[in-house]
Design an enzyme around this catalytic site. Structure first.
Site, short mmCIF file in Angstrom:
data_model
loop_
_atom_site.label_atom_id
_atom_site.label_comp_id
_atom_site.label_asym_id
_atom_site.label_seq_id
_atom_site.Cartn_x
_atom_site.Cartn_y
_atom_site.Cartn_z
N ARG A 65 52.37 58.96 55.72
CA ARG A 65 52.39 60.28 56.37
C ARG A 65 51.02 60.95 56.43
O ARG A 65 50.59 61.42 57.48
CB ARG A 65 53.34 61.23 55.63
N THR A 66 50.35 61.04 55.29
CA THR A 66 49.11 61.82 55.23
C THR A 66 48.05 61.19 56.13
O THR A 66 47.42 61.88 56.94
CB THR A 66 48.62 61.92 53.77
N LYS A 94 32.89 45.85 45.89
CA LYS A 94 31.68 45.21 45.35
C LYS A 94 31.08 46.03 44.22
O LYS A 94 30.01 45.72 43.71
CB LYS A 94 30.62 45.08 46.46
N ARG A 115 41.76 60.32 49.97
CA ARG A 115 42.79 60.17 48.93
C ARG A 115 42.23 59.21 47.89
O ARG A 115 41.71 58.14 48.23
CB ARG A 115 44.09 59.60 49.52
N HIS A 143 47.79 67.85 45.71
CA HIS A 143 47.94 67.37 47.09
C HIS A 143 48.02 68.64 47.96
O HIS A 143 49.08 69.00 48.48
CB HIS A 143 49.21 66.53 47.19
N1 CP Z 1 53.84 62.88 51.41
C1 CP Z 1 52.86 61.97 51.34
O1 CP Z 1 51.76 62.23 50.81
O2 CP Z 1 53.18 60.78 51.89
P1 CP Z 1 52.21 59.53 52.00
O3 CP Z 1 51.94 59.04 50.58
O4 CP Z 1 52.95 58.52 52.82
O5 CP Z 1 50.93 59.98 52.63
#
Ligand code: CP
Length: 317
Positions: A65-66, A94, A115, A143
């Site tokens: 999603r993100t 590396k 991320r 998040h």
């Molecule tokens: N909600 C969310 O962060 O989903 P993903 O891990 O798929 O990005």
């Protein structure tokens, strides 16, 4: 993070999106308003917003999603995307440090979305980079963009955030979405939060201390008992990948499973939210009930992330 000055001189916004704690209530409200605007804007107008802008998506942890909603948002806004969805194809493999990676990427891109599995990695990247950094999840910490889309979803559904009764259930220890959400809710008025978790997965004490006096918090291990009084049940996945010991995961993996039958006891209009992916927390029969809000919630990631990118555009650090 201090507010950055916007290049157009009219608007001030944060210079990075690292932690929801950096946001004031007006900052949050600005994002929600901008997300609403994004939903109404024509394709043609939208496509001008990030024209000639390059956004780097650096994903050191898996995501559906993100990453994909950010990528779609960038394309809708007329920007260009570089980056990786899997760090094993980058020079991290590396032995390149995060600091060096960020120094390189900031010379290619105008905004960095990252991320990372290490808590605090986004803050470190933001300290190094002269370009805005967006935290797309840092380990079990935060998040913030998920929280902004959660708040956008709540506002759309209930018309308000103030005064709601919200339960968070499941893995409150490692679940970064609920850490950010609790901090965000502490900026609104008269919100009551029910934290539902087994003893081993309770919300970290330091977070409870941080929000003390700003939001009413009630901790319990029971879920069904509270369904008749809450407006939102925010379910979370048990974060298997963050457990140091698999035996401990096995003990709690199916601790709260939301079923259609269980929802018969729910307050009228109660909504089930979940950042997704789900594993066993919500049975698929719930998907067709009027309580299910999680797919709409995921869809709201697009206008919310478009809004964030538009607000960060031109911010000078
Ligand atoms: N909600 C969310 O962060 O989903 P993903 O891990 O798929 O990005």
């Amino acid at each position: 993070m201090k507010p950055g000055k916007h290049a157009n001189g009219k608007q001030k916004f944060l210079s990075d999106v690292v932690s929801i704690s950096d946001f004031s209530r007006p900052d949050i409200e600005l994002v929600l308003k901008e997300a609403e605007r994004m939903e109404k804007l024509s394709r043609e107008k939208k496509a001008q917003i990030l024209k000639n802008i390059v956004v780097a998506l650096l994903f050191f942890e898996p995501s559906t999603r993100t990453r994909l909603s950010f990528e779609t948002a960038i394309q809708n806004l007329g920007g260009r995307v570089i980056g990786f969805a899997d760090a094993s194809v980058s020079s991290t493999k590396k032995g390149e440090t995060l600091s060096d990676t960020i120094r390189i990427v900031e010379s290619y891109a105008d905004i960095i979305v990252m991320r990372h599995y290490i808590e605090g990695a986004a803050r470190r990247a933001a300290e190094i980079s002269k370009k805005p950094v967006i935290n797309a999840g840092d380990g079990a910490n935060q998040h913030p963009t998920q929280t902004l889309l959660d708040l956008y979803t709540i506002k759309k559904e209930f018309g308000k955030i103030d005064g709601l009764k919200i339960a968070m259930a499941g893995d409150l220890k490692y679940g970064r979405t609920v850490h950010s959400l609790l901090y965000a809710l502490s900026k609104f008025n008269n919100v009551e939060v029910f934290l539902i978790a087994p003893e081993s997965l309770r919300m970290p004490r330091h977070i409870i201390e941080d929000v003390k006096g700003k939001v009413k918090v009630f901790e319990t291990q029971e879920m069904e008992k509270y369904l008749d009084r809450i407006d939102i049940l925010y379910s979370t996945r048990i974060q298997k990948e963050r457990f140091p010991d698999e035996i401990e995961y096995e003990k709690v993996k199916n601790v709260y499973v939301i079923t259609k039958k269980m929802l018969e006891k729910a307050k009228k209009g109660m909504k089930v939210m979940h950042a997704l992916p789900r594993v066993n927390e919500i049975t698929t029969e719930v998907d067709e009930t009027p309580n299910a809000l999680y797919f709409q919630q995921a869809a709201n990631g697009l206008p919310t992330r478009e809004a964030l990118l538009a607000l960060l555009m031109g911010v000078k650090k």
